[in-house]
Design an enzyme around this catalytic site. Structure first.
Site, PDB file in Angstrom:
ATOM      1  N   ASP A 150       0.836  -1.190   0.000  1.00 17.90           N
ATOM      2  CA  ASP A 150       0.000   0.000   0.000  1.00 17.90           C
ATOM      3  C   ASP A 150       0.875   1.246   0.000  1.00 17.90           C
ATOM      4  O   ASP A 150       1.979   1.224  -0.542  1.00 17.90           O
ATOM      5  CB  ASP A 150      -0.940  -0.090   1.225  1.00 17.90           C
ATOM      6  CG  ASP A 150      -2.270   0.599   0.998  1.00 17.90           C
ATOM      7  OD1 ASP A 150      -2.269   1.807   0.750  1.00 17.90           O
ATOM      8  OD2 ASP A 150      -3.315  -0.074   1.077  1.00 17.90           O
ATOM      9  N   HIS A 224      -3.894   6.015   3.297  1.00 20.29           N
ATOM     10  CA  HIS A 224      -4.525   4.768   2.874  1.00 20.29           C
ATOM     11  C   HIS A 224      -3.818   3.541   3.478  1.00 20.29           C
ATOM     12  O   HIS A 224      -4.455   2.637   4.016  1.00 20.29           O
ATOM     13  CB  HIS A 224      -4.490   4.722   1.345  1.00 20.29           C
ATOM     14  CG  HIS A 224      -5.343   3.682   0.713  1.00 20.29           C
ATOM     15  ND1 HIS A 224      -4.929   2.385   0.541  1.00 20.29           N
ATOM     16  CD2 HIS A 224      -6.594   3.737   0.186  1.00 20.29           C
ATOM     17  CE1 HIS A 224      -5.881   1.697  -0.070  1.00 20.29           C
ATOM     18  NE2 HIS A 224      -6.904   2.496  -0.295  1.00 20.29           N
ATOM     19  N   SER A 562     -11.018  -1.252  -0.544  1.00 20.39           N
ATOM     20  CA  SER A 562      -9.706  -1.176   0.116  1.00 20.39           C
ATOM     21  C   SER A 562      -9.839  -1.378   1.615  1.00 20.39           C
ATOM     22  O   SER A 562      -8.915  -1.881   2.250  1.00 20.39           O
ATOM     23  CB  SER A 562      -9.070   0.199  -0.100  1.00 20.39           C
ATOM     24  OG  SER A 562      -8.548   0.321  -1.383  1.00 20.39           O
TER      25      SER A 562
END
Ligand SMILES: *[C@@H]1O[C@H](CO)[C@@H](O)[C@H](O)[C@H]1NC(C)=O
Ligand SMILES: *[C@@H]1O[C@H](CO)[C@@H](O)[C@H](O)[C@H]1NC(C)=O
Ligand SMILES: *[C@@H]1O[C@H](CO)[C@@H](O)[C@H](O)[C@H]1NC(C)=O
Ligand SMILES: *[C@@H]1O[C@H](CO)[C@@H](O)[C@H](O)[C@H]1NC(C)=O
Ligand SMILES: *[C@@H]1O[C@H](CO)[C@@H](O)[C@H](O)[C@H]1NC(C)=O
Length: 782
Positions: A150, A224, A562
């Site tokens: 990520d 994220h 996600s």
């Protein structure tokens, strides 16, 4: 004459010489050579030899090993065999002809696709952990190692505190890659970080995009990666909240697992954020480091497996017993949007949980609508403000359509100032619409879905008081504005509501099947919470990721597949703790066959348009971690089964070599219908009946068990199972059965119809979804 010609000829030659390099555009490619021949403990000399062989191979084409060394920016030397290099198109075509090279493809960019959710899934009840919780049984995922691919990690987050954790497991071989004084530190919780940027940098350089090299570190400048990693394996953090909302104890699915961050995603260039060459290098490293679970919340459109770097790289992980969990994508709800569709991946869709962050909209005509919000500021709840549609607030130089979407530079501040502005979702990000409303002087925002988003609503940390409402409610707001001269509205302050019903509801953005590459494999496999998920965040950015926004939050609430993907990664970590010897396929089967298809009203799970959702939306259903610990039976698969799957799809031996280290001989008799997947899809049922074979392995009681079958037939389809009971005597025992599908009438089934096949011994319920169509195999892409 000769004298005249010579200078002309010479200048022509020089012209060509100087022009050629400028004309031949280089691109970055992955030259894929399959796997390395198995050596148990490769030495440093082995690695060096592998890299030298890559230099030699490319050097023989480019003219010298030195030129090859300049061109190659990754030499994959552990499990994956191959390299990534900057090449001209002709050179790439030429190297593809080498017999050692199995394929060559472009270094492609992918896109990135929080904690009430565990309570919703039954791991805890109002903060207490029940005795049958998988957390107790699995000791909170103690000592499993979860690797996340990520945007890196914010290491100072409390979610990565290592209080009470023992020494790092001895099998761990990873590193804590910290350079440029960015201060990324590891501990006994966050046991490793690495970053991979060469594929990203090569792509940018080839597109003349200037990058800031000093930002190449594992630190998360986006949020994220910190969010997904802490969702999978974050420690317990009491008093966690987002801007005061959703206060509670944050934790990941495997709160006592060890976590490692592999940073492969960077600020977007030309729409790509996570490049294949980097993802491949990271996966190669993570296998060697010793991770148990890989979590990838990224992807692009569906691709045939042999051309898909993520499918190829993750296959090496599967061969090493590592479970690979991926997000289904955020391109729903249109059909055929699901990505990461290889059968060795665990593909996760997204749905809601039973917690809402609510702000009500009230209109002057006394209509009220429930909306979603995480705005930190509020309007006085009983005060009415003037209301304007963004279309009516358009700037002179903007189009009505652009203004209605509240895009940058489309609003006239003199019309907006002091009013609540109504905008439509789509094109620019939701939080950007809030920012544009704020810039134009609005006091509040009503954000309404456009028709394609249905009624699914999302809570965002807008810069001003805001409420996100569904499509139907939005139409009422616009109609009210048109109906009166002086429209007015109010917004209530945000409330955290628990035990909301119905839940789960499939998220409108969650990508759905059918599987465009192989319609016989149902995708997604499962759904998990992915709407308004609260988890740790990077403090390098604001909760809206808008630069103007100077707020910093240790926790943020965001939505996407996600976010659902790492929920499943955490649950895989729990199963891995309890059943360390189970294969990736057995773990996946356990989670799929114990999933539920009903919501907390005991009604079939619905989609965001309030229609009944189907296995095309959620696969086997919504994950139930406590049940998944003890599934009774599993549908297992070996690595050879995956080769047979590829054979049955028409892969010849050359293509199989992409996946296998040794030549593999395809069995003549193997049929796709018999691939031992935990869900059953018959995409092409016409006049002739179709029979599928499955094999289940007893993992339940040591003294066996007597399982009986029950079937819910899809509409218009007759299903018969043989035998109808399976008697197990011991753990590990395998039994096969056949299920035959036949159309009830001569008319074809145009769309998919659904049913289920259940084995039960009274204690365990082992459920497989069934999907049948007469025309489902006509939708393939190649
Ligand atoms: C590059 O990034 C670093 C770290 O974020 C920052 O301090 C620096 O100002 C940036 N330089 C440029 C030229 O943007
Ligand atoms: C969150 O809950 C904790 C423990 O109950 C409490 O001490 C804290 O003040 C709460 N914080 C907020 C912002 O509500
Ligand atoms: C309209 O004009 C303003 C002021 O010049 C500018 O900032 C804005 O970008 C323009 N909008 C469009 C849609 O061209
Ligand atoms: C609705 O949203 C979609 C997806 O963002 C967008 O492409 C489309 O333009 C929007 N339609 C309208 C009418 O705003
Ligand atoms: C295998 O299939 C590929 C792709 O369809 C094709 O290019 C290749 O020639 C085939 N090889 C053999 C040995 O048939």
């Amino acid at each position: 004459m000769g004298v005249l010609i010579r200078p002309l000829l010479l200048s022509f030659v020089l012209f060509c010489l100087f022009q050629t390099p400028a004309l031949a555009v280089k691109k970055s490619y992955i030259v894929y050579m399959g796997g390395h021949s198995t050596v148990l403990e490769p030495s440093f000399a082995d690695f060096k030899a592998r890299t030298s062989s890559h230099y030699e191979l490319l050097g023989s084409l480019l003219g010298s090993p030195q030129k090859a060394q300049d061109a190659i920016f990754y030499s994959y030397q552990r499990y994956i065999n191959g390299f990534a290099a900057n090449l001209e198109e002709g050179e790439a075509a030429e190297i593809a002809k080498d017999p050692n090279v199995v394929s060559v493809f472009l270094n492609q960019g992918r896109k990135l696709h929080t904690t009430r959710s565990w309570d919703f899934m039954g791991l805890e009840r109002n903060g207490a952990i029940p005795a049958d919780s998988a957390w107790n049984i699995a000791k909170f995922g103690e000592n499993t190692i979860i690797g996340n691919f990520d945007t890196g990690v914010w290491p100072e987050s409390e979610s990565f505190n290592d209080e009470g954790m023992g020494p790092i497991p001895s099998k761990w071989r990873g590193v804590c890659q910290s350079e440029n004084n960015d201060g990324v530190r590891c501990n006994r919780k966050l046991i490793g970080v690495r970053y991979f940027s060469k594929g990203y940098a090569a792509f940018a350089a080839n597109h003349n995009i200037q990058l800031n090299a000093s930002t190449f570190t594992a630190r998360d400048h986006d949020g994220h990666g910190t969010h997904t990693l802490s969702t999978a394996g974050g420690s317990f953090v009491p008093g966690a909240n987002v801007l005061g909302y959703g206060n509670g104890t944050a934790k990941g699915g495997s709160p006592k697992a060890r976590v490692a961050a592999y940073k492969v995603c960077w600020p977007p260039v030309d729409g790509g954020e996570c490049f294949d060459a980097d993802i491949m290098a990271a996966i190669d490293a993570a296998i060697a480091d010793g991770v148990d679970v890989m979590s990838l919340s990224l992807g692009s459109g569906p691709q045939e497996f042999f051309g898909d770097a993520i499918a190829l790289a993750t296959f090496h992980a599967i061969k090493n017993g590592i479970t690979v969990v991926t997000s289904a994508g955020n391109d729903g709800p249109g059909p055929g949007t699901v990505t990461n569709i290889a059968p060795w991946m665990f593909t996760v869709g997204a749905s809601t949980m039973d917690r809402d962050f609510t702000s009500y909209v009230s209109l002057g005509n006394k209509m009220h609508f429930k909306g979603a919000s995480l705005s930190a500021t509020a309007l006085p709840s009983d005060k009415l403000f003037p209301l304007i549609s963004a279309a009516d607030a358009k700037a002179a130089n903007a189009s009505t359509d652009d203004a209605l979407l509240c895009q940058a530079g489309t609003l006239d501040p003199t019309k907006v100032k002091g009013k609540i502005l109504a905008c439509i979702r789509g094109v620019n990000p939701r939080v950007d619409k809030g920012y544009q409303a704020y810039l134009a002087g609005a006091v509040g925002l009503i954000l309404a879905n456009n028709v394609s988003d249905g009624n699914g609503i999302l809570a965002d940390a807008h810069l001003l008081p805001a409420s996100h409402i569904g499509y139907t409610d939005g139409q009422h707001v616009l109609a009210y504005i048109r109906s009166t001269k002086n429209p007015v509205a109010s917004l209530t302050p945000v409330m955290t509501q628990l035990d909301t019903k119905p839940a789960p509801i499939m998220a409108s953005f969650s990508s759905v099947g059918p599987n465009l590459v192989e319609p016989a494999i149902l995708k997604p496999d499962i759904t998990a919470p992915g709407v308004s998920v609260m988890a740790a965040y990077s403090e390098a950015v604001s909760p809206t990721n808008i630069e103007f926004d100077k707020r910093r939050v240790p926790f943020n609430s965001i939505s996407g597949t996600s976010m659902s993907c790492p929920h499943v990664s955490g649950i895989v970590g729990l199963i891995k703790s309890v059943h360390p010897s189970w294969s990736p396929a057995a773990i996946k089967s356990a989670i799929m066959t114990t999933a539920k298809t009903r919501d907390n009203n005991m009604q079939p799970i619905r989609d965001s348009s309030n229609l009944k959702a189907t296995p095309i939306d959620y696969g086997a259903g919504h994950v139930q971690p406590n049940r998944a610990m003890d599934p009774g039976l599993v549908y297992d698969l070996t690595v050879d089964d995956y080769y047979n799957f590829l054979c049955a799809r028409g892969y010849n031996e050359t293509l199989i070599r992409l996946f296998s280290d040794q030549p593999y001989e395809c069995p003549k008799s193997f049929r796709l219908e018999n691939f031992n997947y935990p869900s059953i899809t018959v995409p092409n049922l016409i006049a002739n009946p179709v029979t599928v074979t499955r094999t289940v392995t007893n993992v339940g009681s040591a003294n066996g068990g007597a399982y009986k079958v029950s079937v819910k037939e899809p509409a218009g389809v007759m299903v018969s199972v043989e035998p109808t009971s399976l008697d197990f005597k011991s753990i590990g025992e395998k039994k096969s059965f056949k299920a035959t599908f036949k159309l009830k009438t001569s008319s074809k089934i145009e769309d998919f119809v659904f049913g289920q096949l259940v084995w039960s011994d009274g204690k365990h319920v082992v459920r497989s979804p069934i999907a049948v169509s007469s025309t489902g195999d006509q939708i393939k892409i190649s």
